[in-house]
Design an enzyme around this catalytic site. Structure first.
Site, PDB file in Angstrom:
ATOM      1  N   ALA A 179      39.133  36.362  34.935  1.00  0.00           N
ATOM      2  CA  ALA A 179      39.223  37.377  35.990  1.00  0.00           C
ATOM      3  C   ALA A 179      40.690  37.617  36.319  1.00  0.00           C
ATOM      4  CB  ALA A 179      38.498  36.898  37.239  1.00  0.00           C
ATOM      5  N   LYS A 180      40.971  38.635  37.050  1.00  0.00           N
ATOM      6  CA  LYS A 180      42.328  38.874  37.563  1.00  0.00           C
ATOM      7  C   LYS A 180      42.204  39.773  38.777  1.00  0.00           C
ATOM      8  CE  LYS A 180      46.552  37.772  36.316  1.00  0.00           C
ATOM      9  NZ  LYS A 180      46.944  36.515  35.670  1.00  0.00           N
ATOM     10  N   GLY A 181      43.171  39.664  39.689  1.00  0.00           N
ATOM     11  CA  GLY A 181      43.144  40.520  40.873  1.00  0.00           C
ATOM     12  C   GLY A 181      44.533  41.010  41.183  1.00  0.00           C
TER      13      GLY A 181
END
Ligand code: NAD
Length: 440
Positions: A128-130
């Site tokens: 994931a990444k944000g």
């Protein structure tokens, strides 16, 4: 016994006086580069078209608006993202970055990168990444806290110790993680240390997390040198980037008896054929706003010269797109160990291969950070702390066995370590997906 340095939370660096060296750009960008390698690995694995599309597509992309009341009473609205690329192997894992140019496409690609990285080192996490589109240099600590807490509140049904676990990335740090932990815990009505990693020790952070990526780079470098018959004692090393990854990679390699002959950061690059005193350079940088410019223990060279220096090992640990088809011909190192994410473009790969340079790719070489993040999460779930020696020993085991699996895969398929890493990662996620099946 190894001891832990209690570090202050590093400030967000004010580098506004420095004009960064011009990027060395060719037609690739890091995300396209990654997809080119993904496609090539998928071809070798003869991935079924359905699985190929499944693995290319993020499972969830969330965009939130973050309205913040500024000091003068006005309201400014920021945009925040979280992309879960894949959660087949376990809860998704990935950092959160704050920068003016953060956008959904970039976050999607970085999330995919995390899926492959976790699979290469065999940890039970998805990717994931944000990010939040903002310029932290123009925001006060209070405004950053408000942004972080509102972003977290908007992501309450995305984040979770069993669902999705953020960590620091560009322009976020231990303090940011502490705010996320607190906001999430307030809503859950109980303290939830496992919701983030890379948090302060006192809140359940892991010993050795701060040094983990650099130490992992050192393990990858030692393994690579072993394959090339280079004795680490006295081996010459050039390190690009002198932040967390670069400085700790340099320190760790010096501890192994190697000689770091060149270092650089965004402000300057330095060379000393007799070896640079890394402790001294770290102290200089810390007392000069985390910049090396003006350091007197070595001779000034250009950023480009550092990349093409004759040496045994080159560690690009600054940023993406540094070794491209424009300068790859001039790279003279025998081994490249990628501390940064995406420092080599896909266009440069065949040039380096043809020159016989062994490249330990980013998704393997810098995976020490996410590995110790996993250890942090495990310790939080156990409610127990490991000693620094235990963390370091398990990190060494994880990095060395990942290297060996990748190396064996490269021999089996007759491909580079980079392609072998992708083959290994994609195959693992694809096999797990086939076992789990498609619900619905
Ligand atoms: P950092 O901000 O601590 O350090 C970055 C360093 O690179 C600074 O010294 C900066 O001055 C220097 N730099 C920037 N542009 C440069 C240029 N053109 N030439 C030379 N130096 C330049 O960041 P970091 O955490 O050390 O991350 C570095 C790289 O490693 C990034 O690609 C990051 O995504 C990757 N990475 C970091 C971690 C981690 O745990 N920190 C984990 C995996 C990957």
């Amino acid at each position: 016994m190894a001891t832990v340095k209690e570090m202050p939370v590093p400030p967000l660096i004010d580098s506004s006086n420095y004009k960064e060296p011009a990027p060395i750009v060719d037609k690739d960008n890091p995300l396209e580069s990654m997809m080119q390698r993904f496609d090539r690995a998928a071809e070798i694995l003869k991935l079924e078209p359905g699985i190929y599309h499944y693995l290319k597509t993020p499972v969830k992309s969330v965009i939130v608006s973050i309205p913040i009341q500024m000091d003068d009473g006005s309201i400014q609205v920021f945009e925040g993202y979280r992309v879960i690329h894949n959660d087949i192997l376990g809860p998704s894992k990935g950092g959160i970055r704050y920068a003016p140019d953060v956008n959904l496409d970039e976050v999607k690609a970085l999330a995919a990168w995390m899926t492959w990285k976790c699979a290469v080192v065999d940890i039970p996490f998805g990717g994931a990444k944000g990010g939040v589109t903002c310029d932290p240099r123009k925001l006060t600590q209070q405004q950053l806290e408000k942004i972080t807490r509102r972003y977290t509140a908007n992501m309450l049904d995305v984040f979770g110790p069993d669902r999705d676990i953020p960590a620091p990335d560009v322009n976020t740090n231990e303090q940011t993680m502490a705010w996320i932990l607190d906001t999430y815990s307030m809503h859950m009505k109980s303290t939830q240390p496992g919701v983030v990693t890379g948090k302060p020790l006192v809140l359940g952070g892991s010993k050795g997390r701060r040094e983990a990526t650099g130490r992992g780079v050192m393990h990858a470098a030692l393994r690579g040198m072993g394959k090339l018959g280079i004795d680490p004692k006295g081996a010459t090393v050039a390190v690009e980037g002198f932040g967390n990854v670069g400085s700790i990679s340099a320190e760790s390699l010096v501890q192994q008896g190697s000689k770091v002959i060149a270092i650089s950061d965004m402000s300057a690059a330095y060379y000393n054929k007799n070896g640079i005193n890394i402790d001294e350079a770290v102290k200089y940088s810390e007392s000069h706003n985390y910049l090396l410019d003006g350091y007197t223990g070595a001779e000034k060279i250009t950023h480009e010269q550092l990349l093409t220096l004759e040496c045994d090992v080159l560690v690009p640990a600054a940023r993406e797109d540094r070794i491209t088809k424009r300068n790859a011909h001039n790279v003279s190192a025998k081994l490249i160990v990628e501390g940064a994410n995406g420092p080599t473009t896909a266009g440069a790969d065949p040039i380096l291969d043809a020159k016989g340079i062994l490249v330990v790719p980013d998704i393997l070489a810098n995976a020490g950070g996410v590995t110790v993040s996993y250890f942090e999460w495990v310790q939080n779930r156990m409610g127990y702390h490991w000693t620094l020696d235990v963390v370091n020993e398990r990190l060494a085991t994880a990095m060395n066995s990942a290297f060996d699996r990748v190396y064996d895969t490269s021999i089996k398929h007759g491909v580079s370590l980079r392609l072998a890493s992708y083959i290994l990662a994609i195959d693992k996620v694809a096999r797990t997906l086939r076992l789990r099946g498609i619900y619905g």
